[in-house]
Design a protein around this motif. Structure first.
Motif, short mmCIF file in Angstrom:
data_model
loop_
_atom_site.label_atom_id
_atom_site.label_comp_id
_atom_site.label_asym_id
_atom_site.label_seq_id
_atom_site.Cartn_x
_atom_site.Cartn_y
_atom_site.Cartn_z
N PHE A 1 0.74 -1.25 0.12
CA PHE A 1 -0.05 0.07 0.09
C PHE A 1 0.72 1.27 0.04
O PHE A 1 1.88 1.59 0.74
N ARG A 2 0.41 2.35 -0.76
CA ARG A 2 0.90 3.59 -0.84
C ARG A 2 0.07 4.58 -0.51
O ARG A 2 0.35 5.38 0.30
N TRP A 3 -0.89 4.62 -1.02
CA TRP A 3 -1.95 5.80 -0.60
C TRP A 3 -3.32 5.39 -1.27
O TRP A 3 -3.39 4.53 -2.36
N TRP A 4 -4.34 6.01 -0.80
CA TRP A 4 -5.64 5.82 -1.44
C TRP A 4 -6.36 7.19 -1.78
O TRP A 4 -6.12 8.24 -0.90
N ASP A 5 -7.19 7.31 -2.67
CA ASP A 5 -7.89 8.32 -3.04
C ASP A 5 -9.33 8.26 -3.60
O ASP A 5 -9.70 7.19 -4.09
N TYR A 6 -10.00 9.25 -3.51
CA TYR A 6 -11.18 9.32 -3.86
C TYR A 6 -11.30 9.47 -5.69
O TYR A 6 -10.84 10.89 -5.85
N ASP A 7 -11.72 9.04 -6.55
CA ASP A 7 -11.80 9.40 -7.86
C ASP A 7 -13.17 9.93 -8.11
O ASP A 7 -14.20 9.07 -8.38
N LYS A 8 -13.13 11.06 -8.40
CA LYS A 8 -14.77 11.55 -8.61
C LYS A 8 -15.23 11.38 -10.00
O LYS A 8 -16.52 11.41 -10.07
N GLN A 9 -14.36 11.14 -11.09
CA GLN A 9 -15.04 10.62 -12.16
C GLN A 9 -15.72 9.15 -12.16
O GLN A 9 -16.68 9.02 -12.78
#
Length: 77
Positions: free
Chosen positions: A17-25
């Motif tokens: 794991f490196r990071w996680w984010d929210y993909d709005k598309q």
């Protein structure tokens, strides 16, 4: 319905794991993993899928806050 069918999730990816984010598309949460320079995503469309992850993976996601742009705070949370 007594048993809800859940998406099978990859287990024990916390080492990569490196990071996680929210993909709005796509409206998905994306976990970005890296092993030996090979990047790959794990996409989570429904938050209930998280219950199928290992305990260490869930703890790792809890302590590493999700990245998002300010206007997407409601969806990211």
């Amino acid at each position: 319905m007594r048993n809800m069918s859940l998406m099978k999730m990859e287990q024990d990816f916390h080492v990569e794991f490196r990071w996680w984010d929210y993909d709005k598309q796509t409206r998905e949460v994306v976990n970005l993993l890296n092993k030996d320079g090979n990047w790959r995503p794990i996409r989570i469309y429904d938050t209930i899928w998280i219950v199928n992850m290992s305990k260490k993976d869930i703890e790792m996601m809890f302590y590493n806050k999700v990245y998002y742009v300010v206007e997407d705070i409601m969806h990211a949370m």
